[in-house]
Write an enzyme that holds these catalytic residues in place. Structure first.
Site, PDB file in Angstrom:
ATOM      1  N   ASP A  43      68.711  63.829  85.852  1.00  0.00           N
ATOM      2  CA  ASP A  43      67.254  63.815  85.914  1.00  0.00           C
ATOM      3  C   ASP A  43      66.807  64.605  87.143  1.00  0.00           C
ATOM      4  OD1 ASP A  43      64.481  62.694  86.587  1.00  0.00           O
ATOM      5  OD2 ASP A  43      64.892  61.722  84.678  1.00  0.00           O
TER       6      ASP A  43
ATOM      7  N   ASN B 236      62.086  55.450  76.096  1.00  0.00           N
ATOM      8  CA  ASN B 236      60.628  55.302  76.060  1.00  0.00           C
ATOM      9  C   ASN B 236      60.118  55.928  74.765  1.00  0.00           C
ATOM     10  OD1 ASN B 236      60.532  54.162  78.691  1.00  0.00           O
ATOM     11  ND2 ASN B 236      60.678  56.205  79.561  1.00  0.00           N
TER      12      ASN B 236
ATOM     13  N   GLY C 256      55.543  54.887  77.578  1.00  0.00           N
ATOM     14  CA  GLY C 256      55.862  55.657  78.773  1.00  0.00           C
ATOM     15  C   GLY C 256      56.594  56.961  78.532  1.00  0.00           C
ATOM     16  N   GLN C 257      56.627  57.437  77.294  1.00  0.00           N
ATOM     17  CA  GLN C 257      57.303  58.688  76.992  1.00  0.00           C
ATOM     18  C   GLN C 257      56.458  59.858  77.492  1.00  0.00           C
ATOM     19  OE1 GLN C 257      58.228  59.273  72.833  1.00  0.00           O
ATOM     20  NE2 GLN C 257      59.434  61.106  73.223  1.00  0.00           N
TER      21      GLN C 257
ATOM     22  N   HIS D 183      64.929  60.958  74.031  1.00  0.00           N
ATOM     23  CA  HIS D 183      65.903  61.008  75.109  1.00  0.00           C
ATOM     24  C   HIS D 183      66.207  59.613  75.627  1.00  0.00           C
ATOM     25  CE1 HIS D 183      61.917  61.467  76.983  1.00  0.00           C
ATOM     26  NE2 HIS D 183      62.419  60.954  78.090  1.00  0.00           N
TER      27      HIS D 183
ATOM     28  N   HIS E 153      67.364  57.588  79.005  1.00  0.00           N
ATOM     29  CA  HIS E 153      67.582  57.565  80.453  1.00  0.00           C
ATOM     30  C   HIS E 153      68.720  56.590  80.728  1.00  0.00           C
ATOM     31  CE1 HIS E 153      63.805  59.450  82.025  1.00  0.00           C
ATOM     32  NE2 HIS E 153      63.332  59.039  80.853  1.00  0.00           N
TER      33      HIS E 153
END
Length: 114
Positions: free
Chosen positions: A30, A87, A93-94, A100, A102
């Site tokens: 990230d 998310n 919260g995307q 994807h 996290h």
């Protein structure tokens, strides 16, 4: 998708610090890590979010999650664990419209987050 940042990373148009890559999956660190270990896994196939999965995507999602735990162990999270987050859409919260995962670890993580 031409305007998707993750699709551009898959194509090599935007650099990333890759951890793993095969024909279907890409994993990379990230750019704004929230823990000592923080990486993303994405399918190379553009899927906007987990709510838009098709039956044909089930094997891909299984591979994505298996690889997530495998890489978490490789990066030192095997003993104490990690958080795996997907998310979805605005309320979830995307922030990038490409499915994807996290993976965060390397320190205790509070719940609820934030």
């Amino acid at each position: 998708m031409d305007d998707c940042i993750f699709c551009k990373i898959v194509k090599g148009e935007i650099p990333s610090k890759k951890i793993y890559e095969d024909d279907e999956i890409l994993a990379f660190h990230d750019v704004s890590p929230q823990a000592p270990v923080h990486f993303l896994l994405i399918p190379k196939k553009h899927i906007r979010n987990i709510m838009e999965l098709d039956t044909s995507d089930t094997a891909l999602l299984g591979r994505l999650l298996f690889k997530a735990q495998e890489l978490a162990v490789d990066l030192g999270c095997g003993e104490k664990g990690a958080r795996f987050v997907i998310n979805c859409k605005e309320n979830g919260g995307q922030t990038v419209d490409h499915l994807h995962v996290h993976v965060l670890g390397g320190r205790p993580l509070d719940w609820p987050p934030g």
